[in-house]
Design an enzyme around this catalytic site. Sequence first.
Site, PDB file in Angstrom:
ATOM      1  N   ASP A 261       0.854  -1.191   0.000  1.00  0.00           N
ATOM      2  CA  ASP A 261       0.000   0.000   0.000  1.00  0.00           C
ATOM      3  C   ASP A 261       0.887   1.236   0.000  1.00  0.00           C
ATOM      4  O   ASP A 261       1.871   1.326   0.730  1.00  0.00           O
ATOM      5  CB  ASP A 261      -0.913  -0.009   1.233  1.00  0.00           C
ATOM      6  CG  ASP A 261      -2.057   0.985   1.104  1.00  0.00           C
ATOM      7  OD1 ASP A 261      -3.210   0.546   1.065  1.00  0.00           O
ATOM      8  OD2 ASP A 261      -1.784   2.206   1.044  1.00  0.00           O
TER       9      ASP A 261
ATOM     10  N   ASN B  15     -12.953  -3.150   2.602  1.00  0.00           N
ATOM     11  CA  ASN B  15     -13.980  -2.131   2.759  1.00  0.00           C
ATOM     12  C   ASN B  15     -14.972  -2.274   1.615  1.00  0.00           C
ATOM     13  O   ASN B  15     -14.570  -2.353   0.453  1.00  0.00           O
ATOM     14  CB  ASN B  15     -13.355  -0.737   2.744  1.00  0.00           C
ATOM     15  CG  ASN B  15     -12.433  -0.508   3.929  1.00  0.00           C
ATOM     16  OD1 ASN B  15     -12.731  -0.929   5.036  1.00  0.00           O
ATOM     17  ND2 ASN B  15     -11.307   0.154   3.698  1.00  0.00           N
TER      18      ASN B  15
ATOM     19  N   GLU C  80     -12.255   3.502  -1.043  1.00  0.00           N
ATOM     20  CA  GLU C  80     -11.835   4.596  -1.937  1.00  0.00           C
ATOM     21  C   GLU C  80     -11.614   4.105  -3.356  1.00  0.00           C
ATOM     22  O   GLU C  80     -11.855   4.836  -4.316  1.00  0.00           O
ATOM     23  CB  GLU C  80     -10.540   5.230  -1.421  1.00  0.00           C
ATOM     24  CG  GLU C  80     -10.686   5.937  -0.080  1.00  0.00           C
ATOM     25  CD  GLU C  80      -9.359   6.388   0.494  1.00  0.00           C
ATOM     26  OE1 GLU C  80      -8.313   6.167  -0.169  1.00  0.00           O
ATOM     27  OE2 GLU C  80      -9.356   6.948   1.600  1.00  0.00           O
TER      28      GLU C  80
ATOM     29  N   HIS D  17     -10.373  -5.363  -3.237  1.00  0.00           N
ATOM     30  CA  HIS D  17      -9.037  -5.601  -2.683  1.00  0.00           C
ATOM     31  C   HIS D  17      -9.163  -5.924  -1.206  1.00  0.00           C
ATOM     32  O   HIS D  17     -10.096  -5.475  -0.536  1.00  0.00           O
ATOM     33  CB  HIS D  17      -8.118  -4.396  -2.892  1.00  0.00           C
ATOM     34  CG  HIS D  17      -8.664  -3.110  -2.361  1.00  0.00           C
ATOM     35  ND1 HIS D  17      -9.603  -2.372  -3.052  1.00  0.00           N
ATOM     36  CD2 HIS D  17      -8.432  -2.443  -1.200  1.00  0.00           C
ATOM     37  CE1 HIS D  17      -9.906  -1.286  -2.345  1.00  0.00           C
ATOM     38  NE2 HIS D  17      -9.224  -1.310  -1.209  1.00  0.00           N
TER      39      HIS D  17
ATOM     40  N   HIS E 133      -6.980  -5.754   2.374  1.00  0.00           N
ATOM     41  CA  HIS E 133      -5.830  -5.193   3.083  1.00  0.00           C
ATOM     42  C   HIS E 133      -5.255  -6.294   3.977  1.00  0.00           C
ATOM     43  O   HIS E 133      -5.976  -6.818   4.841  1.00  0.00           O
ATOM     44  CB  HIS E 133      -6.253  -4.025   3.971  1.00  0.00           C
ATOM     45  CG  HIS E 133      -6.857  -2.864   3.231  1.00  0.00           C
ATOM     46  ND1 HIS E 133      -6.168  -1.680   3.020  1.00  0.00           N
ATOM     47  CD2 HIS E 133      -8.077  -2.696   2.661  1.00  0.00           C
ATOM     48  CE1 HIS E 133      -6.958  -0.828   2.366  1.00  0.00           C
ATOM     49  NE2 HIS E 133      -8.115  -1.419   2.135  1.00  0.00           N
TER      50      HIS E 133
HETATM   51  P1  5GP Z   1      -9.811   1.389   0.312  1.00  0.00           P
HETATM   52  O1  5GP Z   1     -10.020   2.650   1.100  1.00  0.00           O
HETATM   53  O2  5GP Z   1     -10.433   1.496  -1.054  1.00  0.00           O
HETATM   54  O3  5GP Z   1     -10.218   0.158   1.053  1.00  0.00           O
HETATM   55  O4  5GP Z   1      -8.254   1.235   0.142  1.00  0.00           O
HETATM   56  C1  5GP Z   1      -7.550   1.774  -0.940  1.00  0.00           C
HETATM   57  C2  5GP Z   1      -6.091   1.678  -0.585  1.00  0.00           C
HETATM   58  O5  5GP Z   1      -5.352   1.863  -1.782  1.00  0.00           O
HETATM   59  C3  5GP Z   1      -5.618   2.752   0.397  1.00  0.00           C
HETATM   60  O6  5GP Z   1      -5.056   2.117   1.547  1.00  0.00           O
HETATM   61  C4  5GP Z   1      -4.585   3.537  -0.390  1.00  0.00           C
HETATM   62  O7  5GP Z   1      -3.482   3.931   0.389  1.00  0.00           O
HETATM   63  C5  5GP Z   1      -4.180   2.564  -1.496  1.00  0.00           C
HETATM   64  N1  5GP Z   1      -3.758   3.190  -2.734  1.00  0.00           N
HETATM   65  C6  5GP Z   1      -4.412   4.167  -3.421  1.00  0.00           C
HETATM   66  N2  5GP Z   1      -3.758   4.479  -4.550  1.00  0.00           N
HETATM   67  C7  5GP Z   1      -2.665   3.663  -4.597  1.00  0.00           C
HETATM   68  C8  5GP Z   1      -1.604   3.531  -5.540  1.00  0.00           C
HETATM   69  O8  5GP Z   1      -1.521   4.202  -6.567  1.00  0.00           O
HETATM   70  N3  5GP Z   1      -0.650   2.596  -5.262  1.00  0.00           N
HETATM   71  C9  5GP Z   1      -0.702   1.824  -4.114  1.00  0.00           C
HETATM   72  N4  5GP Z   1       0.299   0.949  -3.937  1.00  0.00           N
HETATM   73  N5  5GP Z   1      -1.699   1.932  -3.211  1.00  0.00           N
HETATM   74  C10 5GP Z   1      -2.673   2.849  -3.457  1.00  0.00           C
END
Ligand code: 5GP
Length: 105
Positions: A27, A83, A91, A96, A98
């Site tokens: 991440d 999420n 987001e 995905h 975590h």
């Molecule tokens: P969500 O909030 O959708 O569950 O998690 C999205 C995750 O993607 C966040 O933890 C954020 O830091 C990660 N993330 C967003 N854009 C990128 C990216 O361009 N590269 C990587 N490696 N992680 C990303």
Amino acid sequence: MIFQKIINREVPSDIVYEDDYLIAFKDVNPKAKVHVLIVPKDSSIQNLNDINKGNIYYIEKIFLAVPSIAASLGLTDYKLLTNCGRGAGQEIFHLHFHLMGGGPC
Ligand code: 5GP
């Protein structure tokens, strides 16, 4: 979609595991000492609400891969979460999980 660009190598990332069905990379904004995202190679699956009998094999592939991905990162204890929906903090609308550990998370 950013995760598809990572899969396509159009955007750089620190990939820790990949096979025909999934990819795992660090991440970019880690919330734990070890924080990896495990992503199916199908960007049409936005979150768990899109899982059905035709694509559930991705979940099987991911869950079967988690222990070895965790072990490869030195994790014996870890957290796995997803999420589902904006209200839950999602987001990126490409399913995905975590994988977090290595300390408080
Ligand atoms: P969500 O909030 O959708 O569950 O998690 C999205 C995750 O993607 C966040 O933890 C954020 O830091 C990660 N993330 C967003 N854009 C990128 C990216 O361009 N590269 C990587 N490696 N992680 C990303």
